[in-house]
Design an enzyme around this catalytic site. Structure first.
Site, PDB file in Angstrom:
ATOM      1  N   GLU A  36       8.807 -10.629 -72.631  1.00  0.00           N
ATOM      2  CA  GLU A  36      10.116  -9.928 -72.158  1.00  0.00           C
ATOM      3  C   GLU A  36      11.210 -10.325 -70.724  1.00  0.00           C
ATOM      4  OE1 GLU A  36       9.236  -5.494 -73.832  1.00  0.00           O
ATOM      5  OE2 GLU A  36       9.039  -6.134 -71.847  1.00  0.00           O
ATOM      6  N   CYS A  82      15.984 -10.845 -64.811  1.00  0.00           N
ATOM      7  CA  CYS A  82      14.496 -10.708 -64.611  1.00  0.00           C
ATOM      8  C   CYS A  82      13.458 -11.550 -66.115  1.00  0.00           C
ATOM      9  CB  CYS A  82      13.730  -9.429 -64.553  1.00  0.00           C
ATOM     10  SG  CYS A  82      12.423  -8.843 -63.958  1.00  0.00           S
ATOM     11  N   CYS A 127      -0.655 -10.507 -68.174  1.00  0.00           N
ATOM     12  CA  CYS A 127      -0.326 -10.504 -66.421  1.00  0.00           C
ATOM     13  C   CYS A 127      -2.292 -11.192 -66.339  1.00  0.00           C
ATOM     14  CB  CYS A 127      -0.364  -9.997 -65.723  1.00  0.00           C
ATOM     15  SG  CYS A 127      -0.562 -10.334 -63.728  1.00  0.00           S
ATOM     16  N   CYS A 135      -3.434  -4.847 -61.630  1.00  0.00           N
ATOM     17  CA  CYS A 135      -2.216  -3.968 -60.866  1.00  0.00           C
ATOM     18  C   CYS A 135      -3.210  -2.635 -60.953  1.00  0.00           C
ATOM     19  CB  CYS A 135      -1.067  -4.156 -60.335  1.00  0.00           C
ATOM     20  SG  CYS A 135      -1.653  -5.489 -58.895  1.00  0.00           S
ATOM     21  N   CYS A 145       0.253  -0.792 -63.381  1.00  0.00           N
ATOM     22  CA  CYS A 145       1.557  -1.686 -63.747  1.00  0.00           C
ATOM     23  C   CYS A 145       1.572  -1.906 -65.249  1.00  0.00           C
ATOM     24  CB  CYS A 145       1.373  -3.297 -63.130  1.00  0.00           C
ATOM     25  SG  CYS A 145       2.701  -4.198 -64.219  1.00  0.00           S
ATOM     26  N   GLY A 166       3.715 -10.916 -65.374  1.00  0.00           N
ATOM     27  CA  GLY A 166       2.369 -11.961 -65.229  1.00  0.00           C
ATOM     28  C   GLY A 166       2.553 -12.753 -64.104  1.00  0.00           C
ATOM     29  N   CYS A 211      10.787  -1.685 -63.526  1.00  0.00           N
ATOM     30  CA  CYS A 211      10.097  -2.158 -63.280  1.00  0.00           C
ATOM     31  C   CYS A 211       8.217  -1.856 -63.483  1.00  0.00           C
ATOM     32  CB  CYS A 211       9.497  -2.704 -61.546  1.00  0.00           C
ATOM     33  SG  CYS A 211      10.914  -2.762 -60.629  1.00  0.00           S
TER      34      CYS A 211
END
Ligand code: SAH
Ligand code: SF4
Length: 390
Positions: free
Chosen positions: A121, A134, A141, A145, A148, A196, A370
């Protein structure tokens, strides 16, 4: 090395996002070289191999990166025989847009599909004084985390150079940004803050950013490019010395015990080494500061004591602080800090001299904020993931 078409995307018509428009390439013929993954040196080499004079490379470069052309036939100063020769060996691609969503706040999210069917994306965030794209660096990824959404995606692979520049090209096409020199540009900034970890894909990210920053093309200044990392310490110095872009660090905790949980790469590169790398980031000054990203998680990392610890930790480093109210996603197990908690935390940060530290969430209604990015691409074999992260 330039990518060939079997490594990258195979759609030539930027206007037409219909999947029928895919140019399927005969695998028996030699693979076409995708120019959206070639830097200026690569293009010189390609032009030379085709027996053309060097100045042709400059012309083609400007058509692609200044004017956004995807068809050699439209390159009017090339001459007919050259225009006929080029498509036999070369191609100028775009990722396929599988979906495009626009938020009530003007944010646009594109889900893009690449030649192997995987997706990533890109998100455009308009503001009064700028427009920020962005950009993703990987499908998924490898890091996990805990707050996320991208980190929960099972498939992970690095994006190619063409797949990274392709995100910018799609946005430029859709925002009507060609020629790139036109007045009133809407895409003024790039942040490597999509899906990522960009420093796990350093070579491709660096090459793509150099292409986008080239003065002969899109010409985005390095001051308008920011790379965000969770803390891949060995690559941070390189990023500053070789690219000179702005650095953002996903900090999120002020002690190793908590950061080990929230940002597990901290176990490999603990806070002390991370802070030291940032202190030595080339070119830091008051005009060029490190951005510290700090997600506000209710009851986890949002106390006044932690605000003071944050200010202490980064003392002496030219810094901006970005407090990011946690963006929820299904099953995360975390909650966004309460508004008064965020205000209290921000007040301590502001008192220490850091202005406007709270980042307003954008595009929440289309899951574009985010940490909300995630696609349904499937998992790679463990060995492939290992090859990416080693
Ligand atoms: N992988 C890189 C860049 C992409 S993430 C990195 O981690 O820096 C962009 C930013 O969004 C990072 O600071 C990340 O920690 C933060 N983020 C991730 N999930 C979030 C969430 N659910 N809410 C708010 N911010 C989040
Ligand atoms: Fe990866 Fe960044 Fe998400 Fe961590 S915050 S899982 S490094 S995308």
């Amino acid at each position: 090395m330039c990518p060939t078409s079997d490594q990258a995307d195979i759609v030539t018509d930027a206007e037409n996002t219909d999947t029928d428009s895919i140019n399927t390439i005969d695998t028996a013929s030699p693979p076409l070289i995708d120019l959206t993954g070639c830097d200026a040196d690569d293009l010189d080499e390609v032009v030379k191999t085709l027996g053309l004079p060097k100045f042709r490379a400059k012309q083609i470069w400007r058509w692609i990166w200044r004017h956004g052309l995807t068809r050699f036939d439209d390159m009017t100063d090339l001459g007919k025989p050259v225009r006929a020769l080029l498509p036999q060996h070369l191609i100028i691609t775009r990722p396929v847009i599988t979906s495009r969503q626009k938020s009530t706040d003007g944010t646009i999210k594109w889900l893009l599909r690449f030649a192997d069917g995987n997706e990533a994306e890109a998100v455009y965030i308009p503001d009064a004084d700028r427009g920020t794209l962005c950009v993703s660096s990987q499908v998924g990824c490898t890091l996990t985390c805990t707050f996320c959404h991208t980190g929960t995606q099972r498939l992970v692979r690095n994006l190619t150079v063409a797949e990274i520049t392709g995100q910018v090209l799609i946005a430029m096409d859709e925002l009507g940004e060609w020629p790139a020199t036109h007045d009133g540009r809407r895409l003024t900034n790039i942040v490597m803050m999509g899906m990522g970890e960009p420093l796990f894909n350093y070579e491709n990210v660096a090459k793509a950013l150099r292409i986008i920053m080239s003065g002969e093309g899109i010409g985005l200044s390095k001051r308008r490019v920011t790379l965000s990392t969770s803390g891949v310490v060995p690559e941070i110095m390189r990023c500053g010395a070789e690219l000179g872009v702005n650095l953002a660090i996903s900090l999120h905790a002020t002690n190793d015990e908590l950061r080990d949980v929230l940002v597990p790469i901290n176990r490999k590169y603990p806070l002390k080494t991370l802070i030291e790398a940032c202190r030595n980031y080339p070119g830091l000054s008051n005009a060029r500061r490190v951005t510290w990203e700090y997600v506000m998680l209710d009851g986890i990392n949002d106390s006044d004591a932690e605000a003071r610890a944050l200010v202490n930790l980064i003392k002496g480093i030219p810094s901006k602080i970005n407090l990011i109210p946690f963006n929820p996603w299904p099953g995360s197990g975390y909650e966004r800090s309460k508004d008064d908690r965020i205000d209290s935390f921000a007040a301590i940060v502001m008192k220490a001299g850091y202005a406007s530290p709270i980042r307003t969430p954008r595009g929440e209604d289309i899951l574009a904020a985010c940490g909300q990015l995630k696609t349904t691409s499937e998992r790679l074999r463990k060995s492939q993931i290992k090859a990416i992260t080693d």
